[in-house]
Scaffold this motif. Structure first.
Motif, PDB file in Angstrom:
ATOM      1  N   SER A   1       0.913  -1.222   0.090  1.00 39.04           N
ATOM      2  CA  SER A   1       0.002  -0.019   0.092  1.00 39.04           C
ATOM      3  C   SER A   1       0.663   1.032   0.018  1.00 39.04           C
ATOM      4  O   SER A   1       2.037   1.295   0.374  1.00 39.04           O
ATOM      5  N   LYS A   2       0.273   2.311  -0.156  1.00 44.18           N
ATOM      6  CA  LYS A   2       0.898   3.607  -0.358  1.00 44.18           C
ATOM      7  C   LYS A   2       1.587   4.052   0.954  1.00 44.18           C
ATOM      8  O   LYS A   2       2.442   5.009   0.829  1.00 44.18           O
ATOM      9  N   ASP A   3       1.022   3.588   2.114  1.00 46.67           N
ATOM     10  CA  ASP A   3       1.787   4.046   3.313  1.00 46.67           C
ATOM     11  C   ASP A   3       2.814   2.800   3.595  1.00 46.67           C
ATOM     12  O   ASP A   3       3.608   3.093   4.818  1.00 46.67           O
ATOM     13  N   GLY A   4       3.345   2.044   2.761  1.00 47.82           N
ATOM     14  CA  GLY A   4       4.387   1.194   2.962  1.00 47.82           C
ATOM     15  C   GLY A   4       4.176  -0.188   3.496  1.00 47.82           C
ATOM     16  O   GLY A   4       5.039  -1.072   3.624  1.00 47.82           O
ATOM     17  N   ARG A   5       2.916  -0.474   3.822  1.00 45.67           N
ATOM     18  CA  ARG A   5       2.526  -1.628   4.693  1.00 45.67           C
ATOM     19  C   ARG A   5       2.475  -2.759   3.379  1.00 45.67           C
ATOM     20  O   ARG A   5       1.934  -2.275   2.277  1.00 45.67           O
ATOM     21  N   SER A   6       2.591  -3.961   3.768  1.00 49.69           N
ATOM     22  CA  SER A   6       2.652  -5.122   2.726  1.00 49.69           C
ATOM     23  C   SER A   6       1.919  -6.220   3.086  1.00 49.69           C
ATOM     24  O   SER A   6       1.877  -6.482   4.553  1.00 49.69           O
TER      25      SER A   6
END
Length: 554
Positions: A98-103
């Motif tokens: 995701s664009k917040d860096g979570r995967s």
């Protein structure tokens, strides 16, 4: 093998699917076209660290799916099964960022940890880049590689079993020694306790017996009074019974049966009176006093408290103490037997470890020699490659032996050999790794090898030598090479070109060059630059011709 890579919303790529084949595949394109994005996407699908910067501008999420077609015995499938996950010979690793860096990570649509995905990925694909940290650069992996090359599986298995036996017997000896040391400190306590319990000689059930007797003694006066009252009552009955009996005697023959019954009554009365007299005598003349019983109960309770048990458990406790004392007295025999086990297991381990060490030394020389033979053609003719096998101190021995194995290189004559990742430059490192992989072609679970600019800083005959070695590797492995070398690209069985399109919204595209003309144009561009000349096309034809013929023949 790697079957396909699907990328969606990763940096400059909106949506893209690449289908792969066996053999040598080349990926070319101008600098900045996006080749690194493809490798970053592949790495992401194999468990590499996620980065919010990979998400395409304006999108909420980037995703990558990597598909493999595997043999049912592939170690990656075994690893997945050990995690109680469903497996199939078609394996899909999917990663969303995701664009917040979570995967999020998935294997065959089953959510998994990124750590597991990375473990599985390492068994499927090896990526060798100029700045890629890889197992070949990790010293801890060098011993594993040498042992795989030398086929030491059985020796390692036997050695591991001896190591386990040695350490378990050593642990048993240390544990018994501690027990003996503690027991020795408590020896006086044990001896005194054994004497005290033996002097007391407790019996199972004695607590209840003494308690009942104590209760009787406390009621002795009342019991005597009750017994006297009972005897007085029976004496009165006996006197009246005698009067009845005399009256019945006058009945002569008519009262015979009644007289006989009355005689039986008199006998019973006499027996009861006798029993009452005996009981009364026993109670009056019992030598046991309340104080004696109380003293006995107190002594039993004190011993039970001392040994943290019930009174009825004192006999068992006595046997435990006796056993402990016996162990102390015979500890030399116990310890000697355990020490003998340790020495026997250690000797067996050392024998096997020395044999393994000797084999490693022999195979290390052979591996060093074979890698050295590959270096001159790779423009590393002045370099030295050494597989170092050193014996370590006993404190550093382990289940895999008594050696420290390390791959060392020196890039200049007379220079001291050092770790590959500390001595070699990026391009040199890639070529050293290529030479190693050519020699170790059958080593490792990963069937797909990716080389990123392994030909950096070289050209001509050296680049051709790199291509030839990649071809040799491709006979047994699936090889994907990102290259700027026309000599390498021309040797590939499959060729893709990466390019950018658009002005306001730039996208990265990948095109499969299946047509001979298209391949010639790309190789010619690589030879001449932006302006493709007739000479460049002729040179491209010359490079492509032998490999296209081989492909047609195949």
């Amino acid at each position: 093998m790697l079957a396909s890579l699907t990328i969606k919303n990763v940096v400059l790529i909106d949506q893209l699917t690449i289908n792969f084949s066996n053999g040598l595949s080349a990926l070319t394109g101008e600098t900045g076209a996006g080749k690194s994005i493809l490798l970053d996407s592949l790495g992401l699908g194999l468990g590499a660290r996620a980065d919010a910067g990979l998400v395409r501008h304006g999108e909420d999420q980037a995703s990558v799916a990597v598909t493999f077609d595997l043999d049912e015995k592939h170690p990656a499938l075994k690893l997945i099964e050990e995690q109680d996950l469903e497996t199939d010979t078609t394996l899909i690793l999917r990663r969303n960022v995701s664009k917040d860096g979570r995967s999020k990570a998935f294997i065959n649509d089953q959510p998994v940890s990124v750590s597991l995905m990375k473990q599985v990925g390492s068994l499927l694909v090896e990526i060798h880049g100029q700045f890629e940290t890889h197992n070949l650069l990790n010293q801890k992996y060098h011993s594993f590689l040498l042992d795989e090359y030398a086929q030491h599986d059985k020796q390692l298995k036997d050695l591991s079993a001896d190591w386990k036996s040695w350490k378990e017997s050593e642990k048993a000896l240390i544990s018994r020694q501690k027990e003996m040391d503690q027991a020795r400190e408590e020896e006086d306590f044990y001896r005194t306790s054994l004497q005290d319990i033996d002097a007391l000689s407790p019996q199972v059930g004695e607590d209840e017996t003494l308690t009942n007797l104590r209760n009787r003694l406390m009621r002795r006066e009342q019991i005597i009074e009750n017994l006297n009252e009972a005897k007085d009552g029976l004496n009165d009955i006996e006197s009246k019974a005698m009067g009845v009996w005399r009256a019945l005697e006058k009945l002569d023959q008519e009262g015979a049966e009644v007289i006989a019954a009355m005689e039986r009554v008199n006998v019973e009365i006499q027996e009861v009176l006798g029993a009452l007299n005996d009981l009364s005598h026993e109670v009056k003349n019992n030598d046991t006093s309340l104080s004696d019983i109380d003293d006995r109960l107190f002594a039993l309770k004190a011993q039970a408290k001392k040994h943290h048990c019930l009174i009825d458990e004192l006999p068992t406790k006595r046997e435990e103490i006796a056993t402990a004392l016996d162990a102390i007295e015979n500890q030399d025999n116990h310890l000697a037997a355990l020490k003998q086990d340790v020495e026997k297991n250690k000797a067996s381990y050392i024998k096997k470890a020395k044999s393994l060490s000797a084999s490693r030394q022999e195979k290390a020389k052979k591996l060093s020699h074979l890698v050295m033979k590959e270096l001159p053609a790779l423009k590393l003719e002045k370099a030295q490659f050494v597989v170092s096998v050193e014996r370590v101190e006993e404190a550093d021995w382990n289940a895999k032996g008594m050696n420290f194995v390390q791959f060392l290189v020196a890039t200049n004559p007379g220079a001291q050999a050092g770790a590959l990742n500390k001595i070699a430059s990026g391009g040199e490192m890639s070529r050293f790794i290529l030479a190693l992989k050519v020699v170790l072609a059958e080593v490792g679970a990963a069937q797909t090898l990716v080389f990123d600019e392994v030909d950096s800083g070289i050209g001509g005959a050296t680049a051709a030598a790199v291509g030839e070695r990649l071809l040799r590797l491709a006979e047994q492995n699936q090889i994907l090479v990102v290259t700027h070398s026309p000599q390498v690209a021309a040797m590939a069985a499959h060729h893709w070109i990466v390019s950018k399109t658009g002005q306001k919204q730039i996208k990265t595209n990948i095109i499969s060059l299946n047509d001979k003309k298209d391949r010639r144009e790309e190789v010619a561009r690589m030879l001449s630059g932006t302006e493709i000349t007739r000479e460049a096309r002729a040179a491209a034809d010359k490079l492509l011709e032998p490999h296209l013929k081989n492909k047609s023949a195949a």
